[in-house]
Design an enzyme around this catalytic site. Structure first.
Site, PDB file in Angstrom:
ATOM      1  CB  CYS A  80      -0.879   0.053   1.253  1.00  0.00           C
ATOM      2  SG  CYS A  80      -2.040  -1.300   1.425  1.00  0.00           S
ATOM      3  CG  ASP A  81       2.946   4.951  -1.229  1.00  0.00           C
ATOM      4  OD1 ASP A  81       3.863   4.735  -0.413  1.00  0.00           O
ATOM      5  OD2 ASP A  81       2.738   6.056  -1.752  1.00  0.00           O
TER       6      ASP A  81
END
Length: 193
Positions: free
Chosen positions: A68-69
């Site tokens: 995730c980012d």
């Protein structure tokens, strides 16, 4: 079991709260090496890079790898983590009383090969706060560790006037999205197995 490719304590806590069995392996991806002018594509590319970086040599009990980012899109400008307190305070002066889009890229690499990429967007309405409140918040150091310079799961919660969209997405991981794709991947595996 899920392998989380993240050093984020907030993402780890979300998985714990959702009772999703997991392990953590930090990716070490150099985020500055990945560029894209489209913020939605950028967060997906970063999420995919993180998941891919930890996917080699995973244990047999790991069925999926999640990267995730997140970033904040505010008035057309992309805000990641502030470099220092001065930058965090300057951002908060701009954001106070305004709204932005918190984008989180999600990359789920499933052992069966059914990989999923998504960008989830949540509109964040910031409270109209004073300079004194900005300085008090920045002094905590919390804004320096979060995309956009605020932590919904921390002291920054009181500085948020409202949200439109997924709450957990603002913390760094859309649990409704993850639940859905994990459910779908289990159905795919049972149908093919």
């Amino acid at each position: 079991m899920l392998l989380l490719a993240s050093a984020s304590p907030a993402r780890l806590r979300l998985l714990e709260l959702a009772q999703i069995p997991h392990r953590v392996r930090v990716s070490g991806v150099d985020e500055s090496s990945i560029e894209n002018h489209d913020p939605a594509l950028l967060v997906q590319q970063l999420a995919l890079a993180k998941a891919t970086a930890v996917s080699d040599g995973i244990d047999a009990d790991i069925s999926s790898v999640l990267g995730c980012d997140s970033l904040l899109l505010f008035e057309g400008e992309v805000f990641g983590k502030p470099q220092d307190g001065e930058e965090a305070a300057a951002r908060w002066r701009r954001m106070a009383g305004g709204s932005g889009e918190l984008l989180t890229g999600h990359a789920l690499l499933v052992r069966s090969g059914e990989n999923r990429l998504a960008c989830i967007s949540t509109r964040v309405h910031f409270a109209a706060i004073t300079e004194e409140e900005i300085q008090a918040y920045v002094t905590t150091g919390e804004p320096l560790h979060c995309a956009g310079g605020f932590a919904l799961e921390g002291r920054g919660a009181s500085l948020i006037a409202g949200l439109e969209g997924c709450y957990s997405n603002v913390i760094g991981l859309s649990l409704p999205w993850l639940r859905s794709v994990l459910r779908d991947s289990k159905m795919d595996q049972s149908a093919s197995g």
